[in-house]
Design an enzyme around this catalytic site. Structure first.
Site, short mmCIF file in Angstrom:
data_model
loop_
_atom_site.label_atom_id
_atom_site.label_comp_id
_atom_site.label_asym_id
_atom_site.label_seq_id
_atom_site.Cartn_x
_atom_site.Cartn_y
_atom_site.Cartn_z
CE1 TYR A 1 -3.73 3.30 -3.13
CE2 TYR A 1 -5.37 1.68 -2.51
CZ TYR A 1 -4.35 2.54 -2.16
OH TYR A 1 -3.94 2.63 -0.86
CG LEU B 1 -1.94 1.11 1.30
CD1 LEU B 1 -3.30 0.58 1.76
CD2 LEU B 1 -1.46 2.20 2.26
CD GLN C 1 -0.19 2.36 -6.88
OE1 GLN C 1 0.77 1.64 -7.14
NE2 GLN C 1 -0.71 3.22 -7.74
CD GLU C 2 -2.51 5.74 -0.49
OE1 GLU C 2 -2.32 6.92 -0.83
OE2 GLU C 2 -3.65 5.24 -0.39
CB SER C 3 3.74 8.03 -0.24
OG SER C 3 4.42 6.98 0.45
#
Length: 669
Positions: free
Chosen positions: A625, A512, A515-517
């Site tokens: 996502y 996660l 993918q997020e940051s």
């Protein structure tokens, strides 16, 4: 595990605020100390964004000799490019030859030359344009080519024009020239107008129709504003170009009121007046709208259309609707009708293979399916991993490439574009640094850097803890994969410790965060999400209370350990809320729990294979996502455990909440 058990350790909560908490993790990447010259560069950047030409000219002499001087010089000249002469522009291109800024300014100049119709200068500069990624510039080049040599460029112009999302002078000018010459058919303009209406860009439609007849633009705008009024008008049939305008009106109606559009399409007058191609397009819009709303009968709307007349977006949503309905023959039909480039996407290769296996009516269907899976199978992405598992191969860590040599590392360290990009990022100009980095690895030389050069550049970024460039550059390699580069694990002690204390899979957390940051500590989204795990302020406050993090202050969300604690705590609550379903939890983390609950279906809806469910997520961003987080998670698990992994096992099935089960976290933000 219930939320009351999350972070029950008083020592953990207290430890978040103690100095030693960060000592167990990898060191935080520190920005390079700012110099006086850096401050001037940052000042110039702000002046450029404000269009302050005088300020830019005044500051330029102060950055001579600075490593980011090419940026300052570019901003100063780009801001007044419309007034600069060829001699001055060419002097800039010569002084900064070989840099991203040279090619960026040439891009800007080519657009200006095309707009001015200065074809002699355009023709001299265009062959030197290295990025060659601007459709408008390409359209100007085709326009010039058609005028000077009479070359047949109509098909290329049409493809570029239809691919432009917004109004564009370059491709519109090329299209106008080809329409006037009779090389481009008027139908292309109407196709462009349809796309404008379908994608809620009325200016695109007005510009396209205006190339055919300025007098029709008023009608186009009126139709977009009120399609029902146009369709109900008794004299519609007497107006010029009625058939094309009716098609636009029906497309607009389908985008705003699908039921009303279906009623209109069933009227005899439109069935007789419109061609099969026009009717198919409208039904494609209706079907797409129904599919995006996850309506059970969506595939039935597509049945009114012929696949050969549907555009790529319609066919994409037809496949998704067919997957939900278990209509495998329609999956085959729709993927077969896709344009060649679209059909080669791993998603449609995979689902075509699955459809062949599901139908298996032909003796050679299994062999065809296997060949399709073999063509994409790898650990590189979601569908590539699923194809690998269809072939009976679990997901494992690929062999590590040969170590980089000292010469390869030194070449990357000496590359002026990479060095300047890293300096810009560390000085606070992340957007500019990222653009220059991407240009250097992908466009400076034809075909981009070689695989070994990419690995060396990625390692340079890794060593500087610029994790997004490390990952993105490593992902560009074609024949080798360095998993440790592609899936780095910064702050490993902190992440693994927090995840273990709340019984959360650390691979899922890493999947996660990646993918997020991309592990950017100060990442800030356009909607206000912050930090490694991109936590929204309201979510942070709510979660801090739930996990017992006393005296939480909003500014603390950018602290690494606090962000990890709150982000993992929230993720665990979401995962528990969705019965441990990683796909549903990922969708909820990105788009919000209420949307994820709605997308899982209601009582009586069937259970779906999670890969089919994920492909049907209505939001483009969330769909991508979910797939990437689950793919990342599988690869991280292979790295962390050293054992073969299964993406399919993590996906499972998705369906309505079990009867009688209450959601303990209905107030999840």
């Amino acid at each position: 595990m219930q939320f009351q058990a999350i972070l029950t350790s008083i020592a953990l909560v207290a430890g978040l605020m103690l100095p030693h908490a960060s000592a167990v993790a990898a060191p935080k990447a520190k920005p390079r100390p700012q110099t006086v010259d850096d401050a001037v560069i940052l000042d110039m950047n702000q002046a450029f964004k404000k269009g302050d030409r005088k300020r830019l000219s005044a500051l330029l002499p102060q950055v001579q000799g600075h490593v980011l001087e090419p940026w300052g010089a570019y901003w100063e000249l780009a801001a007044r490019l419309d007034e600069a002469g060829p001699t001055e522009i060419r002097a800039f291109l010569s002084r900064y030859a070989g840099t991203y800024q040279e090619d960026r300014l040439r891009n800007d100049w080519l657009l200006l030359l095309g707009k001015r119709r200065d074809w002699a200068t355009f023709a001299a500069e265009y062959p030197k344009f290295r990025m060659n990624d601007d459709r408008a510039v390409r359209c100007y080049a085709l326009l010039n080519e058609a005028q000077t040599s009479g070359a047949d460029v109509a098909a290329q112009v049409q493809d570029l024009w239809l691919a432009q999302k917004d109004t564009d002078e370059g491709c519109a000018a090329a299209a106008a020239q080809q329409l006037e010459a009779g090389k481009l058919k008027p139908h292309a303009a109407w196709l462009r107008a349809r796309l404008g209406f379908e994608n809620e860009r009325p200016r695109v439609a007005a510009q396209a129709v205006g190339l055919l007849n300025d007098d029709w633009v008023t009608s186009v705008n009126a139709i977009y504003a009120n399609p029902v009024r146009f369709l109900d008008d008794k004299i519609t049939a007497l107006r010029p170009r009625t058939k094309e305008l009716v098609t636009l009106a029906l497309i607009r109606l389908a985008s705003t009121d699908t039921t009303a559009a279906m009623d209109e399409m069933n009227k005899v007058r439109w069935r007789t007046q419109l061609t099969q191609e026009e009717r198919s397009w409208v039904w494609g819009v209706i079907g797409k709208r129904a599919a995006r709303r996850l309506q059970d009968g969506a595939i039935n709307q597509f049945a009114h259309a012929q696949d050969q007349y549907l555009n790529g977006d319609h066919l994409t949503w037809k496949v998704r609707a067919a997957l939900r309905a278990g209509a495998w023959q329609e999956v085959l039909n729709a993927t077969a009708a896709m344009p060649d480039a679209q059909r080669q996407d791993p998603a449609w290769i995979y689902w075509r293979g699955r459809a062949l296996l599901a139908l298996a009516g032909k003796p050679d269907a299994p062999a065809q399916a296997r060949a399709l899976f073999e063509s994409i199978a790898s650990p590189r992405g979601f569908y590539e991993q699923l194809a690998q598992e269809e072939l009976g191969r679990p997901i494992t860590v690929p062999p590590k490439p040969e170590p980089l040599t000292a010469a390869e590392k030194e070449a990357a360290q000496a590359n002026p574009g990479l060095r300047r990009a890293l300096y810009a990022i560390q000085a606070g100009l992340r957007a500019e640094g990222v653009r220059e980095w991407n240009y250097t690895v992908g466009a400076h030389q034809r075909g981009g850097l070689s695989d070994r050069e990419l690995l060396a550049a990625a390692q340079l970024a890794c060593d500087q803890q610029v994790w997004d460039r490390c990952i993105n550059t490593s992902e560009r390699t074609r024949t080798v994969i360095d998993f440790e580069q592609r899936f780095p694990m910064p702050f490993k002690s902190a992440v693994v410790q927090r995840a273990g204390q709340i019984e959360l899979d650390p691979a899922y957390v890493y999947g996660l965060i990646r993918q997020e940051s991309r592990f950017i500590m100060d990442a800030q989204s356009s909607v206000g999400a912050s930090g490694l795990m991109q936590v929204m302020p309201a979510t942070a406050r709510w979660t801090a209370k739930r996990i017992g993090l006393a005296d939480f202050k909003p500014h603390q969300i950018t602290d690494r350990d606090t962000n990890i604690a709150i982000g993992t705590g929230y993720l665990k609550l979401v995962l528990d809320s969705f019965d441990g379903s990683m796909p549903l939890a990922a969708a909820a983390y990105n788009a919000g729990p209420s949307r994820s609950r709605a997308w899982r279906g209601q009582d009586g809806d069937p259970m779906l294979e999670a890969a089919i469910w994920a492909e049907n997520v209505p939001f483009n961003e969330t769909r991508d996502y979910v797939k990437k987080v689950l793919s990342n998670t599988t690869n991280y698990a292979a790295l962390i455990t050293g054992r073969p992994q299964s993406l399919k096992a993590r996906l499972g099935q998705v369906g309505p909440q079990r009867p009688g089960k209450s959601d303990a976290y209905e107030d999840l933000p």
